[in-house]
Every structure is written in C-alpha cells, then in structure tokens.
Design an enzyme around this catalytic site. Structure first.
Site, PDB file in Angstrom:
ATOM      1  N   GLY A 103       2.691  -8.075  -2.237  1.00 26.08           N
ATOM      2  CA  GLY A 103       2.952  -8.937  -0.826  1.00 26.08           C
ATOM      3  C   GLY A 103       1.595  -9.544  -0.571  1.00 26.08           C
ATOM      4  O   GLY A 103       1.256 -10.785  -0.521  1.00 26.08           O
ATOM      5  N   GLN A 152      -0.279  10.504   6.444  1.00 27.42           N
ATOM      6  CA  GLN A 152      -0.927   9.775   5.428  1.00 27.42           C
ATOM      7  C   GLN A 152      -2.205  10.448   5.101  1.00 27.42           C
ATOM      8  O   GLN A 152      -3.331   9.830   4.845  1.00 27.42           O
ATOM      9  CB  GLN A 152      -1.213   8.349   5.870  1.00 27.42           C
ATOM     10  N   TYR A 187      -3.526   9.112   1.694  1.00 23.24           N
ATOM     11  CA  TYR A 187      -3.948   7.708   1.725  1.00 23.24           C
ATOM     12  C   TYR A 187      -4.909   7.310   2.908  1.00 23.24           C
ATOM     13  O   TYR A 187      -5.782   6.503   2.274  1.00 23.24           O
ATOM     14  CB  TYR A 187      -2.587   6.818   2.600  1.00 23.24           C
TER      15      TYR A 187
HETATM   16  P1  NDP Z   1       2.649  -4.022  -2.157  1.00 23.90           P
HETATM   17  O1  NDP Z   1       3.124  -2.685  -2.738  1.00 23.90           O
HETATM   18  O2  NDP Z   1       3.405  -5.264  -2.131  1.00 23.90           O
HETATM   19  O3  NDP Z   1       1.809  -4.404  -3.641  1.00 23.90           O
HETATM   20  C1  NDP Z   1       1.030  -3.479  -4.336  1.00 23.90           C
HETATM   21  C2  NDP Z   1       0.257  -4.012  -5.701  1.00 23.90           C
HETATM   22  O4  NDP Z   1      -0.286  -3.055  -6.398  1.00 23.90           O
HETATM   23  C3  NDP Z   1       1.542  -4.379  -6.536  1.00 23.90           C
HETATM   24  O5  NDP Z   1       1.073  -5.635  -7.359  1.00 23.90           O
HETATM   25  C4  NDP Z   1       1.456  -3.120  -7.532  1.00 23.90           C
HETATM   26  O6  NDP Z   1       1.785  -3.464  -8.927  1.00 23.90           O
HETATM   27  C5  NDP Z   1      -0.199  -2.884  -7.668  1.00 23.90           C
HETATM   28  N1  NDP Z   1      -0.255  -1.509  -8.224  1.00 23.90           N
HETATM   29  C6  NDP Z   1      -0.074  -0.327  -7.616  1.00 23.90           C
HETATM   30  N2  NDP Z   1      -0.444   0.611  -8.264  1.00 23.90           N
HETATM   31  C7  NDP Z   1      -1.056   0.076  -9.457  1.00 23.90           C
HETATM   32  C8  NDP Z   1      -1.759   0.776 -10.740  1.00 23.90           C
HETATM   33  N3  NDP Z   1      -1.783   1.869 -10.991  1.00 23.90           N
HETATM   34  N4  NDP Z   1      -2.487  -0.390 -11.339  1.00 23.90           N
HETATM   35  C9  NDP Z   1      -2.351  -1.641 -10.979  1.00 23.90           C
HETATM   36  N5  NDP Z   1      -1.686  -2.309 -10.189  1.00 23.90           N
HETATM   37  C10 NDP Z   1      -1.165  -1.187  -9.317  1.00 23.90           C
HETATM   38  O7  NDP Z   1       1.482  -3.527  -1.415  1.00 23.90           O
HETATM   39  P2  NDP Z   1       0.805  -4.497  -0.271  1.00 23.90           P
HETATM   40  O8  NDP Z   1       0.701  -5.957  -0.760  1.00 23.90           O
HETATM   41  O9  NDP Z   1       1.639  -4.433   1.049  1.00 23.90           O
HETATM   42  O10 NDP Z   1      -0.621  -4.014  -0.252  1.00 23.90           O
HETATM   43  C11 NDP Z   1      -1.865  -4.520  -0.838  1.00 23.90           C
HETATM   44  C12 NDP Z   1      -2.871  -3.595  -0.381  1.00 23.90           C
HETATM   45  O11 NDP Z   1      -3.209  -3.773   0.968  1.00 23.90           O
HETATM   46  C13 NDP Z   1      -2.799  -2.211  -0.685  1.00 23.90           C
HETATM   47  O12 NDP Z   1      -4.164  -1.654  -1.158  1.00 23.90           O
HETATM   48  C14 NDP Z   1      -2.432  -1.556   0.538  1.00 23.90           C
HETATM   49  O13 NDP Z   1      -2.838  -0.130   0.818  1.00 23.90           O
HETATM   50  C15 NDP Z   1      -3.136  -2.343   1.518  1.00 23.90           C
HETATM   51  N6  NDP Z   1      -2.885  -2.474   2.778  1.00 23.90           N
HETATM   52  C16 NDP Z   1      -1.317  -2.832   3.108  1.00 23.90           C
HETATM   53  C17 NDP Z   1      -0.854  -2.999   4.318  1.00 23.90           C
HETATM   54  C18 NDP Z   1       0.367  -3.594   4.672  1.00 23.90           C
HETATM   55  O14 NDP Z   1       0.976  -3.368   6.012  1.00 23.90           O
HETATM   56  N7  NDP Z   1       1.331  -3.874   3.804  1.00 23.90           N
HETATM   57  C19 NDP Z   1      -1.688  -2.504   5.559  1.00 23.90           C
HETATM   58  C20 NDP Z   1      -2.994  -2.005   5.141  1.00 23.90           C
HETATM   59  C21 NDP Z   1      -3.587  -1.958   3.923  1.00 23.90           C
HETATM   60  P3  NDP Z   1       3.507  -2.891  -9.435  1.00 23.90           P
HETATM   61  O15 NDP Z   1       4.331  -3.949  -9.253  1.00 23.90           O
HETATM   62  O16 NDP Z   1       2.991  -2.905 -10.872  1.00 23.90           O
HETATM   63  O17 NDP Z   1       3.609  -1.697  -8.723  1.00 23.90           O
END
Ligand code: NDP
Length: 246
Positions: A14, A149, A152
């Site tokens: 996202g 968490q 996390y």
């Molecule tokens: P999403 O779950 O939408 O996206 C996570 C992304 O990380 C996906 O593309 C996923 O790929 C990839 N990913 C996960 N594990 C791995 C791995 N081992 N190797 C490579 N790629 C990986 O999350 P968000 O977009 O919501 O979050 C993005 C970042 O923002 C994260 O670090 C999250 O902790 C942080 N964040 C988000 C918040 C929120 O409210 N949404 C709030 C605060 C921080 P795949 O499709 O392969 O799983």
C-alpha cells in the site's frame, strides 16, 4: 531535478506503491522487489496502465543473500542504487506473554535485519560516489509502543538507532539517512485490524481519519530532494497528530 536510481523495498504494498509512483513522478528510475512473481507482474501491469514503468527484481529482504542479489539485479538493470527506501515490513501481532519465538524472529528479520541486509550492499557505492539517500519507513509504534506489538515496536524503534548511527558515519559523504514514522495509514496492513479496534484508533487521531499512502510518499519525496541535503539523522512523523513530541 537530477534523475536518480531508486529502490523501494516492499514497493508493491500500500505505502510502497505510493512511494514508487511519487518517485517516478519526480523523474527517478524506480525499482522494487517481489517474492511472488505472478502477483508482482499483475501489479507491474496495473502500474503500466497508470503510466508508470517500475522495474521488478526478485528479493526477500529477510535473507542477506537474496537482498544482495536483489541489489545486484537493480544495478544490472538501472545502475547503482542512489536512493534506498527500506519500506518492506510485516506484523505478527499478539501480546508478549503469548508470543511465539517465530513471531518475534519473523518480525525482527523482516523489519529490522532487512535494513542491514539491504543497506549494506549499497552504502559503499554511495560513499564512493559522494551522494545517497537512505530512508527507513519506521512507525508511530516504534516511538510510543503498542499493545500486542512488542516485536514490531522493537524492530521499528531499532530503525531509529540504525538511522542516527548511519547518518553520523556518512554525513561527510553526501549521504543523508532519515526515518519516517507513519501513523495509521489505510492499507491492507491496517484494514486487517478488527473494525472495532480501528474505530478506537481513529477516535484517537486528532485529524479524525487514517492517513493516505500518498501522504507518506510525500515525506519521502521531500527527504530525497537535493534541497534536503542538510536533513540527516532526523525522524519525520506523519501521523495526523496521533503522537506529538518525543
Ligand atoms: P503492506 O502489507 O501493504 O506492504 C508490505 C510490502 O512489504 C509488500 O510489498 C510485501 O511484499 C513486502 N514484504 C513483506 N515481507 C517481505 C520480505 N521478507 N521481503 C521482501 N518484501 C517483503 O504494508 P504497508 O504498505 O501498510 O506498510 C509499508 C511499511 O510501512 C511497513 O514497513 C510498515 O510497517 C510501515 N507502516 C505502515 C503503517 C500503516 O498504517 N499501514 C503505519 C506505520 C508504518 P509481499 O507482497 O511479497 O508480501
């Protein structure tokens, strides 16, 4: 603005999608990783339909070997990585007294060890070339903690220590290193939270709503700009006022 090579980990998610778009809008050449090829191809086609040409390379950020191979694949396709956004992340929420070792390790490996795995293969090149931008996408919960968490929050807090140390070591090499701490953003990660819990979270946000992925991406574009050369070792809170101060 100079066009740079940018790698956004977790760019198919996202927040990552919005960051990829924003950097591409600024004229940068953008790459991201995938683990599931079919899923990533569908994403790439959807991006192409919106006019974005994003390079896809295989890569699991939790694995040092896979992360290094991912960097070399970006270099082979686009050239050296000049902008790195460590964005990939997961949650495995549960209270600590119930947490299993694999829930702890999976989150630490994906959210924190990944930062070593991905940054280590790019930093020497950035130092040699005398320019670089490294941004960690941390979280509001790495600053204030969150029920359920411990894994996390520990990983996301660790990103700050990494950021301020790497910023010190590389400030003399034209490299800035910063952290963005998003509040709750309307992505799959947050929509997976039970609705009643989400309603309580929103009630606690002074602006009265979840964030938009584009609002996090805006912070990235601000920090990567040439004009942001004096911003290093900083944390940028983007959270609708949900957590203020230190
Ligand atoms: P999403 O779950 O939408 O996206 C996570 C992304 O990380 C996906 O593309 C996923 O790929 C990839 N990913 C996960 N594990 C791995 C791995 N081992 N190797 C490579 N790629 C990986 O999350 P968000 O977009 O919501 O979050 C993005 C970042 O923002 C994260 O670090 C999250 O902790 C942080 N964040 C988000 C918040 C929120 O409210 N949404 C709030 C605060 C921080 P795949 O499709 O392969 O799983």
């Amino acid at each position: 603005m100079t066009s740079r090579v940018a790698l956004v980990t977790g760019g198919t998610g996202g927040i990552g999608t919005a960051i990829c778009q924003r950097l591409a809008d600024q004229g940068h050449q953008v790459a991201t990783n995938y683990r599931d090829h079919a899923k990533a191809l569908a994403w790439q086609q959807a991006m192409a339909a919106r006019g974005y040409a994003i390079t896809l390379v295989p890569g699991d950020v939790a694995s040092p070997d896979s992360a290094e191979a991912m960097i070399r694949a970006v270099e082979a396709e686009l050239g050296p990585v000049e902008i790195l956004v460590n964005n990939a992340g997961i949650t495995r929420d549960t209270t600590f007294h119930r947490m299993r070792a694999e829930q702890w390790h999976e989150v630490i490996n994906t959210n924190l060890n990944s930062v070593f795995n991905v940054t280590r293969p790019v930093i020497e090149g950035m130092r040699r070339r005398g320019w670089g931008r490294v941004i960690q996408i941390s979280s509001i919960n790495g600053l204030k903690g969150q029920y359920g968490q411990a894994n996390y929050a520990a990983a996301k807090a660790g990103m700050h220590g990494f950021t301020i140390s790497l910023a010190r070591e590389n400030a003399g090499f034209g490299i800035t290193v910063n952290t963005i701490s998003p509040g709750y953003v309307a992505t799959d990660m947050v929509m997976a939270v039970p609705e009643e819990v989400r309603a309580k979270i929103i009630a606690d946000i002074p602006t009265g709503r979840l964030g938009k992925p584009e609002e996090i991406a805006y912070g990235v574009s601000f920090l990567v700009a040439d004009e942001a050369a004096w911003i290093t070792g900083s944390n940028l809170d983007i959270n609708g006022g949900h957590h203020m101060g230190w």
